[in-house]
Structures are given as C-alpha cells and as structure tokens.
Design a protein around this motif. Sequence first.
Motif, PDB file in Angstrom:
ATOM      1  N   GLU A  74      -7.722 -34.380  32.346  1.00 18.68           N
ATOM      2  CA  GLU A  74      -8.208 -35.318  33.351  1.00 18.68           C
ATOM      3  C   GLU A  74      -9.481 -34.773  34.036  1.00 18.68           C
ATOM      4  O   GLU A  74     -10.452 -35.514  34.255  1.00 18.68           O
TER       5      GLU A  74
ATOM      6  N   ARG B 114      -5.195 -43.340  47.620  1.00 16.77           N
ATOM      7  CA  ARG B 114      -5.789 -42.033  47.916  1.00 16.77           C
ATOM      8  C   ARG B 114      -5.889 -41.912  49.442  1.00 16.77           C
ATOM      9  O   ARG B 114      -6.390 -42.836  50.115  1.00 16.77           O
TER      10      ARG B 114
ATOM     11  N   THR C  32      -5.701 -35.280  41.591  1.00 21.54           N
ATOM     12  CA  THR C  32      -7.125 -35.297  41.230  1.00 21.54           C
ATOM     13  C   THR C  32      -7.918 -36.340  42.023  1.00 21.54           C
ATOM     14  O   THR C  32      -9.134 -36.241  42.130  1.00 21.54           O
ATOM     15  N   ARG C  33      -7.212 -37.319  42.628  1.00 21.69           N
ATOM     16  CA  ARG C  33      -7.936 -38.285  43.466  1.00 21.69           C
ATOM     17  C   ARG C  33      -8.585 -37.587  44.659  1.00 21.69           C
ATOM     18  O   ARG C  33      -9.607 -38.035  45.171  1.00 21.69           O
TER      19      ARG C  33
ATOM     20  N   LYS D 259     -12.105 -36.147  43.530  1.00 16.76           N
ATOM     21  CA  LYS D 259     -13.095 -37.026  42.923  1.00 16.76           C
ATOM     22  C   LYS D 259     -14.427 -37.058  43.683  1.00 16.76           C
ATOM     23  O   LYS D 259     -15.489 -36.927  43.078  1.00 16.76           O
ATOM     24  N   THR D 260     -14.366 -37.230  44.998  1.00 18.13           N
ATOM     25  CA  THR D 260     -15.607 -37.316  45.772  1.00 18.13           C
ATOM     26  C   THR D 260     -16.414 -36.030  45.633  1.00 18.13           C
ATOM     27  O   THR D 260     -17.638 -36.065  45.451  1.00 18.13           O
TER      28      THR D 260
ATOM     29  N   ASP E  18     -17.874 -35.830  41.957  1.00 20.62           N
ATOM     30  CA  ASP E  18     -18.982 -36.789  41.776  1.00 20.62           C
ATOM     31  C   ASP E  18     -20.242 -36.308  42.481  1.00 20.62           C
ATOM     32  O   ASP E  18     -21.349 -36.416  41.950  1.00 20.62           O
TER      33      ASP E  18
ATOM     34  N   MET F 279     -13.231 -36.341  34.236  1.00 19.78           N
ATOM     35  CA  MET F 279     -13.907 -36.594  35.510  1.00 19.78           C
ATOM     36  C   MET F 279     -15.297 -35.971  35.557  1.00 19.78           C
ATOM     37  O   MET F 279     -16.026 -36.156  36.525  1.00 19.78           O
TER      38      MET F 279
END
Length: 498
Positions: A162, A400, A122-123, A126-127, A130, A166
């Motif tokens: 998760e 990451r 999931t890292r 993230k970008t 977001d 997020m």
Amino acid sequence: MKPVTFNNTVLRDGHQSLAATRMSTAQMLHAAPILDEMGFSGLETWGGATIDSCLRYLNENPFDRLRALKKAAPKTPQIMLLRGQNIVQYTSFPDDVVEAFVRADAAAGQDVFRIFDALNDTRNLKTCIDTVLDCKKHARGEICYTTSPVHTVEAFVKMGIELEKMGCHSIGIKDMSGIMTPKIAYDLVKELKRKVGLPITLHTHDTAGLGAAAYLAAIEAGVDTVETSIVPFANGTGQPDTVRMLALLEGNPRRPDYDPAKLQELRLHFEEVYQQLSKFTSPANERVDSDILVFQVPGGMLSNFRNQLAEQGMADKFDEVVREIPVVREALGWIPLVTPTSQIVGTQAMMNIKFGRWKMICQPAQDIALGKYGKPPGPINPEILALVEKQTNSKAITTRPADLLQPGLEGYRQQCADKGLPTDDETVVLFAMFPQQIEALVKGTPAAEAKPAPAKPAPAAAPLVPPPSAATHVLSRHQMVLSIDGKRHEVTVEKMAN
Ligand code: CO
C-alpha cells in the motif's frame, strides 16, 4: 548482492533514547562534518522529540538547527521522523497545518521524511506523503512493528504494498520497542523484497539485546539499509553501535566500508558530550533488559509504569496490571504500543485493576474505540464499543480522523499576529504545536520558565476530542497521572450514569 548501507542516528534517536533528547546544536556541530565525510546513506537529525526538546529545554529554534546541520553536513541526506497527521505532537492536526509543516521543513533543507502512524493507518500518512512528493523530497513510509495475532508478516507486507502504491520512495520497518527477533526480521524483509519493489530500511533498538542480530538476519535477507549509532549514544535503548555492527559483519560479502579512524574520532567527541549530559543519562537505558520480551511492552513504558503505580499506591499490583495490558490491547483492536497509545493502554490496564475490568474507561481509550485515532489493526471488542458509545452518547467514526477537522493554519497565523509573533510558516506551524514555547523563544523568556501546556486549537479548527456533553450525569471523578515521553499529564476519569 551490493553492500548494505548504514544510516546514522546519533544526532536524533541516539540522544533521544539515551539522553532524554538533550543534545544541543552546539554539541552536534563539531561532529557533523566528520559524520558527513563517512559516506553514510543518511543522517537522522530531526523530528521525533527533538523539536519539542529544542523549544522546551534548549532555547533553540529547531529550523535553525536543521539549517546549521545542513551547512555543516551538506553531502549526506538528512532524515526526520514524522508522526503522520500528528506531525511531532500527540493529536491530529488539520491537513493545511500538516502541509505547511512539511513544506517549511523541505524548504529548510530536509531531504528524507520517515513517516509513521501509531496505528499503521495509512490514511493518517497520506497528507504527509503527498506533500513530500510534491516538494520533490524522499518519502519513506514506515511500518510500525509489534506482536499480536493480527500483526502477521502478511499484514505488514500488505501495508508495504500500500505504501508503494501511495508513492513512497522507500519502506522503513520501525521496531520501536526492539522486540523483533532475527527470524521475524529475516522473514519480513524477505517477503517485502519479494512483493515490493522499493529499498527497505530496518530501524530497531537494542533494548532487549536483539538489535544487532535482527540486523544481521535482515542483511542476510537482502535489506538495503540498517540504522546504527555511535557509542555512548548507542546500544541499550538506542540503536546498535556502528563499530560493533561492522565487526559483526566481518567476512560478510555485504559488509560496508566506513573509516575506523573517523569512527574513533566521533566516539571520542560523543564521549565528551555524554559526560556533559550526565544529568539526563541513566544506567537503566544503557543495559540490555529482557523484561521487554517477557511482558511484550516497550522498556520505557515499564519504567514509567513502576513510577505511576507507586504514585497510585498500587506498587504491589505491577504483575497484575502488566498481565492486563494484552487484555486491553485486544479489546482495542490489538493497538501497537508506541507513543501515545502505550501510555493510554497502560493507564486503562491500571484502571481495570483498580476499579474492575472496564468499570471505568479513560477518555483517550474511549477515543481509540471510537476511531478518533484512526482504524485499529484489529476489530474493537463489540461489547466495549457499545459501552463506550453509550457512555459518550456518540457513534464510532469510520472516516479519516483529520477529515473532521476544519482548516487551521490561518487561525494559528492570526493568533501569532495577535501575540506580536512573526507570521511566517515556520513560526506558525511551531506555534500550532508548541504555543507557549515558541512565544517564550521569540520573546527571549528563558525556556526553563516556559510552562509545558498543550496547544490551544485554532479558533477555526474543531477540537478532535469533543467536550463531554453537559447532559451526561457524572457519578464520580478520579484523577490519574499519565506520563508521555517523561512529561506528566493529569487526566480526570469520570464514571457516567448510563
Ligand atoms: Co527509534
């Protein structure tokens, strides 16, 4: 319980799975207003391999396609498939490039972003998530489905929880190989519905003939949305057909209502398009093939594999190599088989049989072991990791992967300026991924003459894969051919002294 809804995939996955992603915008535009009238909960129209195909084969600007489709079908949310930090390529891009891509796409009218990572790390999502949230668009976090001792319903549900934390608006289950049985579909949807408060979409392929049955079981378990396509860009390696799915739901209280006359009109249109694309269609994609259930590897991978083995003079080793795939997967932390990891695992399995188990390790497999693609679902075999660390004279990373990359956007913008290309974000993000192809498109060189080549990293960006150290003593070199999405890549395999 309210009716299940259908997303329609004919304008993206339908032709990607059954006609080598060759449907042009012109071939879509007649159907777009009819698709828009159907009342589907979404139209998947963009992302995946379509951006590459627009630039490489169709001489089209993919952002212009999106704008044209938004104009022709303004009412239905349009969905794109986004490979997390890889955007729509095969390696990680710096955060500023990923952000600029999502912002440009949102500005061009994209409504829903289906975001996945081949490792379910999931890292690497993230970008994207977001930025989608910041653009006030819909983020659908995808769970890639595969089978292994570590890929349990509990593990998938944990990932769903998760993704909710997020900030995702919905959860997608992505069964790219079409290996999800009705039992798993039922259990997984039921558990996700119990533990996660978000709408759930199931996406599968009918490769092994399980797709429609998996959808029925998921609908029974309360799934909100399933994804279907339109014949002949449906069934086989594509999504189950819409008309077929409606018939299977006859008498079911959750059956949605989609106009059969319009569905027939769409079918007639797409029959014509399928004829026009006959050079790119194949009976192997249209049929239901249980090979995938026997070998537990994606269908596309098996057909590539037979060709690659023949090229290496190893055609008689097919069974042996296929049996080696789970051995490689286990050693590499039970990595899922989805582009690009399927090709890497396949190549390594081939090398294990050709040279002896782990006698030679291809660089992408080394990178997986070293964590450069992200955190694998299970532990890397410690002996293989020690071997790779010694061979590469480096240590596995736990950060990451994109944290190691310097910002790259302005470097790519400068390269565009130097080449006399526009320096707006749309051009710059396409240039970051497909430099030759976007240059050929802007300068009017026919797309067929644009030579496929990987993007050069921007001057400011550190390469993801460090060049081999000059001090390493190379004992021998072997050329291998790797096939990714039908494109051939030659890789050099080096045996190091250690
Ligand atoms: Co798909």
